[in-house]
Write a protein that holds these residues in place. Structure first.
Motif, mmCIF file in Angstrom:
data_model
loop_
_atom_site.group_PDB
_atom_site.id
_atom_site.type_symbol
_atom_site.label_atom_id
_atom_site.label_comp_id
_atom_site.label_asym_id
_atom_site.label_seq_id
_atom_site.Cartn_x
_atom_site.Cartn_y
_atom_site.Cartn_z
ATOM 1 N N SER A 1 0.828 -1.207 0.000
ATOM 2 C CA SER A 1 0.000 0.000 0.000
ATOM 3 C C SER A 1 0.860 1.254 0.000
ATOM 4 C CB SER A 1 -0.892 -0.004 1.247
ATOM 5 O OG SER A 1 -1.567 1.227 1.365
ATOM 6 N N LYS A 2 0.363 2.300 -0.602
ATOM 7 C CA LYS A 2 1.057 3.583 -0.596
ATOM 8 C C LYS A 2 0.712 4.388 0.658
ATOM 9 C CE LYS A 2 1.323 3.983 -5.619
ATOM 10 N NZ LYS A 2 2.593 3.362 -5.752
ATOM 11 N N ALA A 3 -0.225 3.887 1.462
ATOM 12 C CA ALA A 3 -0.634 4.564 2.690
ATOM 13 C C ALA A 3 0.451 4.443 3.761
ATOM 14 C CB ALA A 3 -1.929 3.948 3.211
ATOM 15 N N PHE A 4 0.432 5.370 4.704
ATOM 16 C CA PHE A 4 1.315 5.269 5.864
ATOM 17 C C PHE A 4 0.851 4.074 6.678
ATOM 18 C CE2 PHE A 4 2.695 6.200 10.187
ATOM 19 C CZ PHE A 4 4.002 6.583 9.977
ATOM 20 N N SER A 5 1.749 3.144 6.965
ATOM 21 C CA SER A 5 1.358 1.912 7.650
ATOM 22 C C SER A 5 2.032 1.808 9.012
ATOM 23 C CB SER A 5 1.712 0.700 6.790
ATOM 24 O OG SER A 5 3.087 0.728 6.440
ATOM 25 N N VAL A 6 1.276 1.295 9.971
ATOM 26 C CA VAL A 6 1.759 1.134 11.336
ATOM 27 C C VAL A 6 1.448 -0.280 11.797
ATOM 28 C CG1 VAL A 6 1.531 1.935 13.717
ATOM 29 C CG2 VAL A 6 1.292 3.567 11.845
ATOM 30 N N VAL A 7 2.442 -0.950 12.349
ATOM 31 C CA VAL A 7 2.217 -2.240 12.993
ATOM 32 C C VAL A 7 2.809 -2.154 14.385
ATOM 33 C CG1 VAL A 7 2.187 -3.579 10.857
ATOM 34 C CG2 VAL A 7 4.322 -3.324 12.092
ATOM 35 N N GLY A 8 2.232 -2.917 15.312
ATOM 36 C CA GLY A 8 2.731 -2.843 16.673
ATOM 37 C C GLY A 8 2.491 -4.105 17.454
ATOM 38 N N GLY A 9 3.358 -4.326 18.415
ATOM 39 C CA GLY A 9 3.252 -5.489 19.295
ATOM 40 C C GLY A 9 4.261 -6.545 18.917
ATOM 41 N N GLY A 10 4.712 -7.249 19.916
ATOM 42 C CA GLY A 10 5.769 -8.241 19.718
ATOM 43 C C GLY A 10 5.465 -9.313 18.696
ATOM 44 N N ASN A 11 4.294 -9.933 18.780
ATOM 45 C CA ASN A 11 3.959 -10.997 17.833
ATOM 46 C C ASN A 11 3.784 -10.461 16.420
ATOM 47 O OD1 ASN A 11 4.017 -12.915 19.843
ATOM 48 N ND2 ASN A 11 1.837 -12.793 20.255
ATOM 49 N N THR A 12 3.216 -9.278 16.309
ATOM 50 C CA THR A 12 3.025 -8.671 14.990
ATOM 51 C C THR A 12 4.374 -8.358 14.350
ATOM 52 O OG1 THR A 12 0.946 -7.708 15.746
ATOM 53 C CG2 THR A 12 1.916 -6.773 13.744
ATOM 54 N N ILE A 13 5.267 -7.803 15.136
ATOM 55 C CA ILE A 13 6.607 -7.485 14.630
ATOM 56 C C ILE A 13 7.317 -8.767 14.200
ATOM 57 C CG2 ILE A 13 8.889 -6.599 15.252
ATOM 58 C CD1 ILE A 13 7.378 -4.706 17.212
ATOM 59 N N GLU A 14 7.210 -9.785 15.010
ATOM 60 C CA GLU A 14 7.852 -11.064 14.683
ATOM 61 C C GLU A 14 7.329 -11.615 13.356
ATOM 62 O OE1 GLU A 14 8.380 -15.538 16.559
ATOM 63 O OE2 GLU A 14 7.773 -13.900 17.870
ATOM 64 N N ALA A 15 6.019 -11.541 13.146
ATOM 65 C CA ALA A 15 5.429 -12.046 11.905
ATOM 66 C C ALA A 15 5.885 -11.225 10.703
ATOM 67 C CB ALA A 15 3.905 -12.041 12.005
ATOM 68 N N VAL A 16 5.887 -9.903 10.831
ATOM 69 C CA VAL A 16 6.315 -9.026 9.732
ATOM 70 C C VAL A 16 7.771 -9.297 9.377
ATOM 71 C CG1 VAL A 16 6.779 -6.612 9.120
ATOM 72 C CG2 VAL A 16 4.615 -7.222 10.145
ATOM 73 N N GLU A 17 8.610 -9.469 10.399
ATOM 74 C CA GLU A 17 10.024 -9.762 10.147
ATOM 75 C C GLU A 17 10.203 -11.138 9.521
ATOM 76 O OE1 GLU A 17 11.828 -9.044 13.957
ATOM 77 O OE2 GLU A 17 12.037 -6.895 13.542
ATOM 78 N N LYS A 18 9.462 -12.120 10.015
ATOM 79 C CA LYS A 18 9.555 -13.483 9.472
ATOM 80 C C LYS A 18 9.195 -13.498 7.989
ATOM 81 C CE LYS A 18 7.929 -18.183 10.276
ATOM 82 N NZ LYS A 18 7.154 -19.072 11.147
ATOM 83 N N LEU A 19 8.250 -12.647 7.599
ATOM 84 C CA LEU A 19 7.828 -12.575 6.202
ATOM 85 C C LEU A 19 8.734 -11.675 5.358
ATOM 86 C CD1 LEU A 19 4.002 -12.340 6.846
ATOM 87 C CD2 LEU A 19 5.199 -14.242 5.738
ATOM 88 N N GLY A 20 9.708 -11.032 5.990
ATOM 89 C CA GLY A 20 10.633 -10.163 5.262
ATOM 90 C C GLY A 20 10.003 -8.859 4.799
ATOM 91 N N LEU A 21 9.000 -8.380 5.523
ATOM 92 C CA LEU A 21 8.279 -7.179 5.094
ATOM 93 C C LEU A 21 8.503 -5.965 5.993
ATOM 94 C CD1 LEU A 21 4.910 -8.922 4.174
ATOM 95 C CD2 LEU A 21 6.682 -8.114 2.602
ATOM 96 N N ALA A 22 9.346 -6.093 6.997
ATOM 97 C CA ALA A 22 9.542 -5.005 7.959
ATOM 98 C C ALA A 22 10.005 -3.712 7.288
ATOM 99 C CB ALA A 22 10.529 -5.427 9.047
ATOM 100 N N GLN A 23 10.837 -3.817 6.280
ATOM 101 C CA GLN A 23 11.355 -2.621 5.611
ATOM 102 C C GLN A 23 10.299 -1.913 4.760
ATOM 103 O OE1 GLN A 23 14.332 -1.355 6.317
ATOM 104 N NE2 GLN A 23 14.523 -3.044 7.756
ATOM 105 N N LYS A 24 9.164 -2.564 4.527
ATOM 106 C CA LYS A 24 8.113 -1.976 3.702
ATOM 107 C C LYS A 24 6.989 -1.367 4.539
ATOM 108 C CE LYS A 24 8.781 -4.734 -0.425
ATOM 109 N NZ LYS A 24 8.083 -5.482 -1.463
ATOM 110 N N TYR B 1 6.022 2.413 9.977
ATOM 111 C CA TYR B 1 6.390 2.565 11.387
ATOM 112 C C TYR B 1 6.102 1.270 12.138
ATOM 113 C CZ TYR B 1 6.695 4.391 16.114
ATOM 114 O OH TYR B 1 7.042 4.593 17.419
ATOM 115 N N ILE B 2 7.050 0.847 12.949
ATOM 116 C CA ILE B 2 6.888 -0.349 13.771
ATOM 117 C C ILE B 2 7.034 0.063 15.227
ATOM 118 C CG2 ILE B 2 7.852 -2.590 14.377
ATOM 119 C CD1 ILE B 2 8.748 -2.891 11.486
#
Length: 79
Positions: free
Chosen positions: A23-46, A49-50
């Protein structure tokens, strides 16, 4: 989306995070499990804000007063 640690749930989790990452929208994810999932999928850099604070982030975004922030604001006003 949910129990991403189990293979049968990863597809839904990946689908949601792929959509957020693309998405071109400003995106926010938060929380330990959410961060872990985003990192596991290799999407943290996209993600824009985390935040490590999941519940606190949600409360802040919905306009609730956070005790720590409230104390800092009061201290700043006293100066």
């Amino acid at each position: 989306m949910g129990v991403y640690e189990r293979e049968e749930f990863m597809l839904g989790t990946k689908g949601v995070f792929d959509a957020v990452a693309e998405s071109k929208a400003f995106s926010v994810v938060g929380g330990g499990n959410t961060i872990e999932a985003v990192e596991k999928l290799g999407l943290a850099q996209k993600v824009s804000y985390i935040s490590t604070g999941g519940g606190a982030l949600m409360e802040f975004l919905t306009g609730k007063v956070l005790p720590g922030v409230d104390s800092l604001e009061k201290a700043a006003r006293k100066k």
